[in-house]
Enzyme design. Structure first.
Site, PDB file in Angstrom:
ATOM      1  N   SER A   1       0.834  -1.201   0.000  1.00  0.00           N
ATOM      2  CA  SER A   1       0.000   0.000   0.000  1.00  0.00           C
ATOM      3  C   SER A   1       0.864   1.244   0.000  1.00  0.00           C
ATOM      4  O   SER A   1       1.986   1.244   0.519  1.00  0.00           O
ATOM      5  CB  SER A   1      -0.922   0.003   1.229  1.00  0.00           C
ATOM      6  OG  SER A   1      -1.797   1.113   1.209  1.00  0.00           O
ATOM      7  N   ASP A   2       0.329   2.307  -0.579  1.00  0.00           N
ATOM      8  CA  ASP A   2       1.022   3.585  -0.548  1.00  0.00           C
ATOM      9  C   ASP A   2      -0.011   4.700  -0.587  1.00  0.00           C
ATOM     10  O   ASP A   2      -1.114   4.522  -1.128  1.00  0.00           O
ATOM     11  CB  ASP A   2       1.980   3.730  -1.736  1.00  0.00           C
ATOM     12  CG  ASP A   2       2.961   4.866  -1.525  1.00  0.00           C
ATOM     13  OD1 ASP A   2       3.936   4.662  -0.771  1.00  0.00           O
ATOM     14  OD2 ASP A   2       2.735   5.960  -2.064  1.00  0.00           O
ATOM     15  N   GLN A   3       0.365   5.822  -0.005  1.00  0.00           N
ATOM     16  CA  GLN A   3      -0.534   6.983   0.018  1.00  0.00           C
ATOM     17  C   GLN A   3       0.206   8.216  -0.457  1.00  0.00           C
ATOM     18  O   GLN A   3       1.348   8.462  -0.055  1.00  0.00           O
ATOM     19  CB  GLN A   3      -1.065   7.220   1.431  1.00  0.00           C
ATOM     20  CG  GLN A   3      -2.072   8.365   1.515  1.00  0.00           C
ATOM     21  CD  GLN A   3      -2.516   8.599   2.948  1.00  0.00           C
ATOM     22  OE1 GLN A   3      -1.798   9.215   3.725  1.00  0.00           O
ATOM     23  NE2 GLN A   3      -3.678   8.072   3.299  1.00  0.00           N
TER      24      GLN A   3
END
Length: 200
Positions: A73-75
């Site tokens: 995941s990445d934001q």
């Protein structure tokens, strides 16, 4: 935690925020650092960056553990077209929040699921955060009290940071914290990793 029997689940992250979010689902998992270069490509859009890095993290760990299911995941936060990174210092956190004052900031939170070295599912959830008009004193007080130096956007919405906003708009509020759990549940269910029992 729930026994996954023959399944093995890995979270490709050492983020305490993502770990705590995934723990809410009460399933067994391990955390492994993906060691992925997070440098944006020239001209890369914020949503494309989040998706690419979510995929890259999942695939990096899947290459080491091909029999496991790996979540990456990445934001990425974006004010207009500018990417807001993790501030890393009090001065930069205050500067970032002053820029966000009275503005609308978009957060793109991507999650990917990899298996056998291949991405088998991915999603990207958009959250729009509308900031109140903040005085310099409010910004300084908030940063001093919560020290959100490792958070994109320079706040922790699950804490005192909620005081900074006039509104949040998202299909999945957990996305703002770093891992969209609704999308994650859907992706895990597609691999027969069920969070809840499907038979009585």
């Amino acid at each position: 935690m729930t026994d996954l029997s023959h399944h093995t689940l890995i979270l490709a992250s050492t983020s305490p925020y993502r770990r705590r979010l995934l723990e809410r689902l009460e399933i067994a998992f391990s955390c492994i650092a993906p060691e992925t270069d997070e440098t944006p490509l020239p001209g890369e859009a914020p949503d494309a960056l989040a998706r690419r890095l979510g995929d890259a993290k999942a695939l990096a760990v899947s290459a080491q553990f091909p029999d496991s299911y790996v979540l990456g995941s990445d934001q990425v936060a974006s004010l207009s077209s500018a990417i807001l990174g993790k501030p890393g210092s009090i001065v930069k956190a205050e500067e970032q929040l002053r820029r966000c004052s009275g503005q609308s900031v978009r957060f793109f939170t991507a999650v990917s699921l990899a298996h056998q070295g291949v991405t088998i599912a991915s999603r990207c959830v958009v959250t729009r955060v509308r900031f109140r008009t903040l005085s310099d004193a409010e910004v300084a007080d908030y940063v001093r009290r919560e020290e959100p130096l490792d958070c994109a956007g320079s706040f922790r919405w699950e804490g005192l940071g909620i005081c900074l906003f006039t509104a949040l708009e998202s299909d999945d509020p957990t996305a703002l914290e770093g891992l969209p759990l609704i999308a994650t549940c859907d992706m895990l269910k597609s691999t027969n990793i069920n969070i809840l029992k499907t038979t009585i």
